[in-house]
Design a protein around this motif. Structure first.
Motif, PDB file in Angstrom:
ATOM      1  N   THR A   1       5.082 -37.659  26.595  1.00 54.89           N
ATOM      2  CA  THR A   1       4.303 -38.004  25.409  1.00 54.89           C
ATOM      3  C   THR A   1       3.220 -39.037  25.690  1.00 54.89           C
ATOM      4  OG1 THR A   1       5.939 -39.678  24.748  1.00 54.89           O
ATOM      5  CG2 THR A   1       6.209 -37.433  23.852  1.00 54.89           C
TER       6      THR A   1
ATOM      7  N   THR B   1       6.715 -45.147  25.873  1.00 53.17           N
ATOM      8  CA  THR B   1       7.253 -44.483  24.684  1.00 53.17           C
ATOM      9  C   THR B   1       8.329 -45.351  24.050  1.00 53.17           C
ATOM     10  OG1 THR B   1       6.851 -42.381  25.798  1.00 53.17           O
ATOM     11  CG2 THR B   1       8.243 -42.328  23.848  1.00 53.17           C
TER      12      THR B   1
ATOM     13  N   THR C   1       2.575 -39.233  19.325  1.00 48.58           N
ATOM     14  CA  THR C   1       2.713 -37.817  19.659  1.00 48.58           C
ATOM     15  C   THR C   1       3.622 -37.132  18.653  1.00 48.58           C
ATOM     16  OG1 THR C   1       2.375 -38.208  22.033  1.00 48.58           O
ATOM     17  CG2 THR C   1       3.506 -36.179  21.412  1.00 48.58           C
TER      18      THR C   1
ATOM     19  N   ALA D   1       5.666 -30.942  22.428  1.00 48.52           N
ATOM     20  CA  ALA D   1       4.616 -31.769  21.841  1.00 48.52           C
ATOM     21  C   ALA D   1       3.490 -30.871  21.347  1.00 48.52           C
ATOM     22  CB  ALA D   1       4.091 -32.757  22.866  1.00 48.52           C
TER      23      ALA D   1
ATOM     24  N   THR E   1      -1.399 -35.197  19.701  1.00 45.10           N
ATOM     25  CA  THR E   1      -1.363 -36.625  19.995  1.00 45.10           C
ATOM     26  C   THR E   1      -2.489 -37.305  19.234  1.00 45.10           C
ATOM     27  OG1 THR E   1      -0.368 -36.359  22.195  1.00 45.10           O
ATOM     28  CG2 THR E   1      -1.556 -38.396  21.779  1.00 45.10           C
TER      29      THR E   1
END
Length: 381
Positions: free
Chosen positions: A270, A274, A297, A306, A309
């Motif tokens: 991501t 994170t 994300t 995903a 973003t």
């Protein structure tokens, strides 16, 4: 050894009490802003969760009658200070600040939705906040090392995450009297989520790169899972109750942990650093904050991938927070940016930025939809 180091890093005793002012919004139209951030209705019927969606009771504006009349507010602990800032999201400004205790890390809703608690880690205390008045209430409750706090699914116990002590402390959910402490071989124990029926929990251990599984009823460790090279942060169970998603600061993404086997079954990249995980109001997406990338994300639960973003203009450090009652705004603290961000959940644009000093951390949006709170900044079911 690492726990002592970690605790000293959190022992920032900058006690400045300056309130931040509203900075420029990315969208200047006051009418647009107020429409996006409008107050929720007084209350709405709360459904019983349906098979396949643990978060059915957390849908847009499904507020419990318990929170009827509670003003829509954001509560922002200054983790490098000693107090909580209160934000009016309609006015997009700080309207109050009061001392709670040194190093407040999170503002945690009680299981019964009636009280909020600031977890004052280095003050070894909890501060009760009355959500009707938005003010602190009564003297601090002595509780050792309350880095974070959760409540069991049935509401019978509070679980204080004593990070520096490497313990999960089971306590009375109202008086916080001690019942039993569970030591864990898990440096940096921080965040927790529960199985669908609440029979067990999984906690993340930031400094040891592992997870711990604990039997909630027997107060017993069931096992550990090592994640090579990791620094696990927040954790969230998917709506189907099948996969635990675990944010990883070191690896820049989320681990997928099979709830039944307690084994890793996938990983989704991501962004850098994170950190926080939040389920959308329709339970279709997971919002993942990437503190080092200044991004959020979206992970699609059905696709386990995903899909988008969003970037905070000019950079940022999105950390912890929550979603507005109507689901239209994702509110996040900017821990290293002295800010709180309002992000539109339809397209990810930045609605506004509010200045808050002293490393704002575990921001709580209140009220939120749901039948009860599992703690943290508002993990609702």
């Amino acid at each position: 050894m690492r726990i002592t180091s970690a605790r000293s890093r959190r022992s920032r005793i900058a006690l400045a009490c300056l309130l931040g002012a509203l900075s420029a919004c990315s969208h200047s139209s006051a009418g647009h802003r107020l429409s996006a951030l409008g107050s929720p209705p007084a209350s709405a019927p709360v459904p019983i969760p349906v098979p396949g969606n643990l978060y059915a009771a957390d849908g847009p504006n499904l507020l419990s009658p318990v929170v009827e009349g509670v003003p829509y507010r954001l509560y922002v602990p200054e983790s490098a200070g000693d107090g909580v800032d209160v934000i009016d999201p309609e006015k997009m400004k700080v309207i109050d600040r009061y001392k709670t205790g040194l190093d407040p890390q999170h503002v945690v809703p009680a299981w019964d939705l009636k009280t909020l608690y600031a977890t004052n880690d280095l003050n070894d205390s909890l501060t009760a906040i009355n959500p009707h008045s938005s003010k602190r209430e009564g003297p601090n409750v002595p509780v050792p090392d309350p880095y974070n706090m959760y409540f069991t699914v049935d509401g019978s116990e509070a679980i204080v995450v004593a990070e520096a002590q490497q313990r999960l402390d089971f306590r009375d959910p109202h008086t916080f009297a001690s019942r039993e402490s569970v030591p864990v071989d898990c440096a940096g124990v921080d965040h927790v989520d529960f199985s669908p029926d609440g029979g067990y929990l999984i906690a993340t251990c930031e400094f040891s790169g592992r997870l711990v599984k604990v039997d909630v009823h027997r107060h017993a460790v069931l096992g550990y899972l090592d994640l090579k090279g990791s620094s696990p942060q927040d954790i969230k169970l998917d709506p189907a109750g099948k996969i635990f998603y675990v944010a990883d600061k070191n690896l820049g993404g989320v681990h997928e942990i099979d709830a039944e086997s307690f084994q890793e079954v996938g990983f989704i990249h991501t962004g850098k650093d994170t950190h926080g995980l939040y389920v959308s109001r329709d339970a279709k997406d997971l919002y993942v904050t990437n503190r080092g990338s200044g991004t959020v994300t979206l992970v699609d639960f059905a696709r386990r991938a995903a899909t988008a973003t969003w970037t905070i203009p000019g950079g940022g450090s999105p950390d912890m927070g929550g979603i507005s009652p109507d689901g239209k705004v994702l509110w996040l603290s900017g821990r290293y940016d002295a800010s709180v961000y309002a992000i539109d959940t339809t397209d990810g644009h930045l609605i506004g930025r509010i200045r808050v000093p002293n490393k704002p951390h575990g921001l709580c949006v209140w009220p939120q939809p749901g039948r009860f709170s599992l703690g943290h900044t508002g993990v609702m079911r």
